[in-house]
Design a protein around this motif. Structure first.
Motif, PDB file in Angstrom:
ATOM      1  N   ALA A 171      -0.244   3.300 -14.405  1.00 43.35           N
ATOM      2  CA  ALA A 171      -0.871   2.056 -13.943  1.00 43.35           C
ATOM      3  C   ALA A 171      -0.535   1.769 -12.487  1.00 43.35           C
ATOM      4  CB  ALA A 171      -0.437   0.893 -14.820  1.00 43.35           C
ATOM      5  N   ASP A 172      -1.566   1.470 -11.695  1.00 42.87           N
ATOM      6  CA  ASP A 172      -1.395   1.064 -10.300  1.00 42.87           C
ATOM      7  C   ASP A 172      -1.228  -0.452 -10.186  1.00 42.87           C
ATOM      8  OD1 ASP A 172      -2.136   3.769  -9.237  1.00 42.87           O
ATOM      9  OD2 ASP A 172      -4.054   3.236 -10.142  1.00 42.87           O
ATOM     10  N   LEU A 173      -1.809  -1.180 -11.114  1.00 43.88           N
ATOM     11  CA  LEU A 173      -1.774  -2.638 -11.149  1.00 43.88           C
ATOM     12  C   LEU A 173      -1.241  -3.071 -12.501  1.00 43.88           C
ATOM     13  CD1 LEU A 173      -2.635  -5.542 -10.224  1.00 43.88           C
ATOM     14  CD2 LEU A 173      -4.863  -5.039 -11.265  1.00 43.88           C
ATOM     15  N   VAL A 174      -0.263  -3.989 -12.482  1.00 36.43           N
ATOM     16  CA  VAL A 174       0.317  -4.468 -13.737  1.00 36.43           C
ATOM     17  C   VAL A 174       0.515  -5.982 -13.652  1.00 36.43           C
ATOM     18  CG1 VAL A 174       2.202  -4.238 -15.387  1.00 36.43           C
ATOM     19  CG2 VAL A 174       1.560  -2.281 -13.983  1.00 36.43           C
ATOM     20  N   TRP A 175       0.185  -6.672 -14.748  1.00 38.68           N
ATOM     21  CA  TRP A 175       0.421  -8.101 -14.883  1.00 38.68           C
ATOM     22  C   TRP A 175       1.405  -8.305 -16.031  1.00 38.68           C
ATOM     23  CZ3 TRP A 175      -1.874 -11.246 -11.318  1.00 38.68           C
ATOM     24  CH2 TRP A 175      -2.985 -10.742 -10.631  1.00 38.68           C
ATOM     25  N   LEU A 176       2.461  -9.054 -15.793  1.00 38.87           N
ATOM     26  CA  LEU A 176       3.503  -9.249 -16.799  1.00 38.87           C
ATOM     27  C   LEU A 176       3.663 -10.722 -17.137  1.00 38.87           C
ATOM     28  CD1 LEU A 176       6.370  -7.075 -15.216  1.00 38.87           C
ATOM     29  CD2 LEU A 176       4.439  -6.299 -16.595  1.00 38.87           C
ATOM     30  N   THR A 177       4.028 -10.980 -18.384  1.00 37.92           N
ATOM     31  CA  THR A 177       4.439 -12.312 -18.810  1.00 37.92           C
ATOM     32  C   THR A 177       5.774 -12.189 -19.527  1.00 37.92           C
ATOM     33  OG1 THR A 177       2.142 -13.019 -19.112  1.00 37.92           O
ATOM     34  CG2 THR A 177       3.855 -14.344 -20.158  1.00 37.92           C
ATOM     35  N   LEU A 178       6.757 -12.950 -19.053  1.00 35.52           N
ATOM     36  CA  LEU A 178       8.085 -12.992 -19.666  1.00 35.52           C
ATOM     37  C   LEU A 178       8.280 -14.369 -20.281  1.00 35.52           C
ATOM     38  CD1 LEU A 178      10.164 -11.577 -16.646  1.00 35.52           C
ATOM     39  CD2 LEU A 178       8.952 -10.260 -18.401  1.00 35.52           C
ATOM     40  N   THR A 179       8.674 -14.412 -21.536  1.00 35.26           N
ATOM     41  CA  THR A 179       8.943 -15.679 -22.205  1.00 35.26           C
ATOM     42  C   THR A 179      10.433 -15.767 -22.543  1.00 35.26           C
ATOM     43  OG1 THR A 179       6.713 -15.707 -23.161  1.00 35.26           O
ATOM     44  CG2 THR A 179       8.353 -17.171 -24.141  1.00 35.26           C
ATOM     45  N   TYR A 180      11.070 -16.835 -22.095  1.00 35.05           N
ATOM     46  CA  TYR A 180      12.513 -17.007 -22.269  1.00 35.05           C
ATOM     47  C   TYR A 180      12.820 -17.870 -23.486  1.00 35.05           C
ATOM     48  CZ  TYR A 180      13.219 -14.605 -17.890  1.00 35.05           C
ATOM     49  OH  TYR A 180      13.253 -13.623 -16.920  1.00 35.05           O
ATOM     50  N   PRO A 181      14.082 -17.897 -23.941  1.00 36.14           N
ATOM     51  CA  PRO A 181      14.414 -18.578 -25.205  1.00 36.14           C
ATOM     52  C   PRO A 181      13.954 -20.025 -25.300  1.00 36.14           C
ATOM     53  CG  PRO A 181      16.256 -17.234 -24.502  1.00 36.14           C
ATOM     54  CD  PRO A 181      15.249 -17.194 -23.384  1.00 36.14           C
ATOM     55  N   ASP A 182      13.949 -20.760 -24.182  1.00 36.31           N
ATOM     56  CA  ASP A 182      13.549 -22.166 -24.227  1.00 36.31           C
ATOM     57  C   ASP A 182      12.050 -22.370 -24.059  1.00 36.31           C
ATOM     58  OD1 ASP A 182      13.270 -21.485 -21.594  1.00 36.31           O
ATOM     59  OD2 ASP A 182      14.622 -23.021 -20.793  1.00 36.31           O
ATOM     60  N   LEU A 217       0.863  -1.187   0.000  1.00 36.62           N
ATOM     61  CA  LEU A 217       0.000   0.000   0.000  1.00 36.62           C
ATOM     62  C   LEU A 217       0.894   1.229   0.000  1.00 36.62           C
ATOM     63  CD1 LEU A 217      -3.014   0.688   0.041  1.00 36.62           C
ATOM     64  CD2 LEU A 217      -2.841   0.950   2.528  1.00 36.62           C
ATOM     65  N   GLY A 218       1.243   1.706  -1.198  1.00 32.64           N
ATOM     66  CA  GLY A 218       2.117   2.850  -1.340  1.00 32.64           C
ATOM     67  C   GLY A 218       3.583   2.495  -1.147  1.00 32.64           C
ATOM     68  N   PRO A 219       4.486   3.461  -1.379  1.00 34.74           N
ATOM     69  CA  PRO A 219       4.180   4.801  -1.884  1.00 34.74           C
ATOM     70  C   PRO A 219       3.758   4.792  -3.345  1.00 34.74           C
ATOM     71  CG  PRO A 219       6.550   4.485  -1.784  1.00 34.74           C
ATOM     72  CD  PRO A 219       5.934   3.259  -1.165  1.00 34.74           C
ATOM     73  N   VAL A 220       2.885   5.722  -3.695  1.00 34.80           N
ATOM     74  CA  VAL A 220       2.399   5.864  -5.057  1.00 34.80           C
ATOM     75  C   VAL A 220       3.257   6.902  -5.767  1.00 34.80           C
ATOM     76  CG1 VAL A 220       0.440   6.527  -6.504  1.00 34.80           C
ATOM     77  CG2 VAL A 220       0.064   5.229  -4.388  1.00 34.80           C
ATOM     78  N   ARG A 221       3.938   6.459  -6.829  1.00 34.46           N
ATOM     79  CA  ARG A 221       4.822   7.362  -7.567  1.00 34.46           C
ATOM     80  C   ARG A 221       4.025   8.236  -8.524  1.00 34.46           C
ATOM     81  NH1 ARG A 221      10.159   5.166  -7.925  1.00 34.46           N
ATOM     82  NH2 ARG A 221      10.589   6.872  -9.377  1.00 34.46           N
ATOM     83  N   GLN A 222       4.546   9.418  -8.794  1.00 37.77           N
ATOM     84  CA  GLN A 222       3.921  10.318  -9.756  1.00 37.77           C
ATOM     85  C   GLN A 222       4.799  10.561 -10.978  1.00 37.77           C
ATOM     86  OE1 GLN A 222       3.071  13.518  -6.740  1.00 37.77           O
ATOM     87  NE2 GLN A 222       1.020  13.395  -7.608  1.00 37.77           N
ATOM     88  N   ASP A 223       5.967   9.914 -11.017  1.00 33.99           N
ATOM     89  CA  ASP A 223       6.862  10.072 -12.162  1.00 33.99           C
ATOM     90  C   ASP A 223       6.907   8.829 -13.042  1.00 33.99           C
ATOM     91  OD1 ASP A 223       8.062   8.643 -10.118  1.00 33.99           O
ATOM     92  OD2 ASP A 223      10.076   9.410 -10.496  1.00 33.99           O
ATOM     93  N   VAL A 224       6.672   7.653 -12.466  1.00 33.10           N
ATOM     94  CA  VAL A 224       6.630   6.408 -13.222  1.00 33.10           C
ATOM     95  C   VAL A 224       5.484   5.562 -12.702  1.00 33.10           C
ATOM     96  CG1 VAL A 224       9.106   6.349 -13.748  1.00 33.10           C
ATOM     97  CG2 VAL A 224       8.271   5.312 -11.630  1.00 33.10           C
ATOM     98  N   ASP A 225       5.102   4.548 -13.481  1.00 31.19           N
ATOM     99  CA  ASP A 225       4.008   3.680 -13.063  1.00 31.19           C
ATOM    100  C   ASP A 225       4.535   2.515 -12.228  1.00 31.19           C
ATOM    101  OD1 ASP A 225       5.237   2.056 -14.937  1.00 31.19           O
ATOM    102  OD2 ASP A 225       3.671   2.288 -16.448  1.00 31.19           O
ATOM    103  N   ALA A 226       3.623   1.625 -11.819  1.00 23.34           N
ATOM    104  CA  ALA A 226       4.018   0.487 -10.987  1.00 23.34           C
ATOM    105  C   ALA A 226       4.978  -0.441 -11.724  1.00 23.34           C
ATOM    106  CB  ALA A 226       2.778  -0.286 -10.536  1.00 23.34           C
ATOM    107  N   LEU A 227       4.881  -0.481 -13.046  1.00 22.66           N
ATOM    108  CA  LEU A 227       5.803  -1.305 -13.836  1.00 22.66           C
ATOM    109  C   LEU A 227       7.247  -0.871 -13.614  1.00 22.66           C
ATOM    110  CD1 LEU A 227       6.628  -3.257 -16.119  1.00 22.66           C
ATOM    111  CD2 LEU A 227       6.039  -1.445 -17.741  1.00 22.66           C
TER     112      LEU A 227
END
Length: 363
Positions: free
Chosen positions: A224-235, A160-170
């Motif tokens: 964005a306050d909430l972010v979902w990421l998917t990373l796919t690797y070479p294999d 819960l915080g801190p909430v940035r104002q220069d960049v997003d949650a990512l």
């Protein structure tokens, strides 16, 4: 101690004071200057750490050029200032330890890495988690094949915080977990995807309020306050990351699942931050029966991660050898990944393919 490395700390805010503390405790280092735009911070650290009178305290970075035989600088300032400060420092012949991210632009990162190499200087990024005992031990477990065939990875970083104002949650949160996954696999993703939601700073009114603030890659949908990421690797291995700064359920948890069990790094568990969960299936007819289940809490070497960062920087300078763990090039790779994720986020989760040290491609 004679022949100490002379270091200046630039920025003594929330994180910079810890860099200062560690360098002051290192017998191979002499802290000769502290720079911060806020005079009250300089006065506070002078009193807190009982700094000697000959330590230069200044609000102006350019004053460091008057310091004789300055060896290196540790930069803990806002990321938007990194490029200019690091470039100037390298051109002055100083080794540089920079707070993450290295910069906010992959092209700038590459330029700084090449400049450091041209001047035979150390450029290192403070990715503190890469020096965490749990991350170091976890890397040996994964690469020794103790999990069997790797299936997928996952991470949650919420608070819960801190909430940035220069960049997003990512940009605020993702770099830690991406760095850990990359280190454990010894690879970087070849494809990334991101989706997010902006509740607090997503409307037109909020965008008007932010016009006076330097923002990197602001989405038309807000920060964005909430972010979902998917990373796919070479294999083909995939890692899924959940990031949120408006969730009171504070979590710092990362795991990898394999055919023989799972490895869990839970930073919030002080007694057992790294756990190996053994377990697999035995097929009996058309049934899959869990077998070989047990939990092993892995012992870790003691030590403060940031102290290891500072010590590694000193060793790199003394040996004139770039950090194998967190060099400028490692920092560049992470900025490239974040930039690609930003492109995906702004296009509703479209996959973005990465090529090492080249522009990302959106499909």
């Amino acid at each position: 101690m004679t022949n100490q490395i002379k270091i200046a700390v630039i920025g003594v805010g929330r994180w910079g004071v810890h860099l200062l503390r560690n360098f002051l405790a290192d017998p191979q280092v002499s802290v000769v200057a502290v720079v911060d735009p806020h005079p009250e911070r300089l006065a506070a650290v002078k009193q807190q750490y009982n700094l000697e009178q000959n330590v230069l305290l200044t609000t102006q970075w350019q004053d460091l050029k008057k310091v004789p035989e300055l060896t290196g600088v540790a930069i803990a300032t806002p990321a938007t200032t990194h490029y200019a400060l690091i470039k100037d420092a390298l051109q002055e012949g100083y080794h540089v330890l920079a707070e993450k991210p290295l910069t906010l632009d992959p092209a700038e990162c590459r330029e700084l890495c090449q400049l450091a190499e041209q001047h035979h200087l150390i450029l290192m990024v403070d990715h503190t988690y890469l020096f965490h005992p749990a991350v170091e031990r976890g890397k040996t477990v994964v690469q020794a094949g103790k999990l069997g065939d790797l299936r997928y990875g996952y991470a949650t970083r919420t608070h819960l915080g801190p909430v940035r104002q220069d960049v997003d949650a990512l940009w605020d949160l993702a770099i830690h977990d991406i760095a850990i996954f990359n280190a454990w696999f010894g690879q970087i993703p070849v494809k990334v995807q991101a989706t997010g939601t902006a509740w607090l700073q997503g409307g037109e009114e909020q965008r008007e309020m932010r016009k006076s603030i330097t923002i990197y890659s602001p989405s038309s949908k807000g920060l964005a306050d909430l972010v979902w990421l998917t990373l796919t690797y070479p294999d083909g291995f995939q890692a899924y990351i959940h990031l949120c700064w408006l969730n009171p359920d504070k979590q710092r948890r990362l795991g990898i699942v394999g055919s023989l069990g799972s490895l869990i790094f839970d930073e919030m568990s002080l007694s057992s931050p790294l756990t190996l969960l053994h377990g697999e299936f035995e097929q009996q007819g058309n049934q899959f029966i869990p077998v070989n289940q047990k939990q092993v809490v892995l012992e870790l070497e003691p030590g403060e991660p940031l102290q290891k960062v500072c010590s590694s920087f000193v060793v790199s300078i003394l040996n004139n050898t770039p950090s194998e763990v967190s060099s400028g090039w490692v920092g560049t790779e992470l900025v490239e990944i974040l930039t690609a994720l930003t492109a995906s986020l702004e296009q509703g989760g479209k996959p973005v393919f990465l090529n090492a040290h080249q522009a990302s491609t959106v499909i």
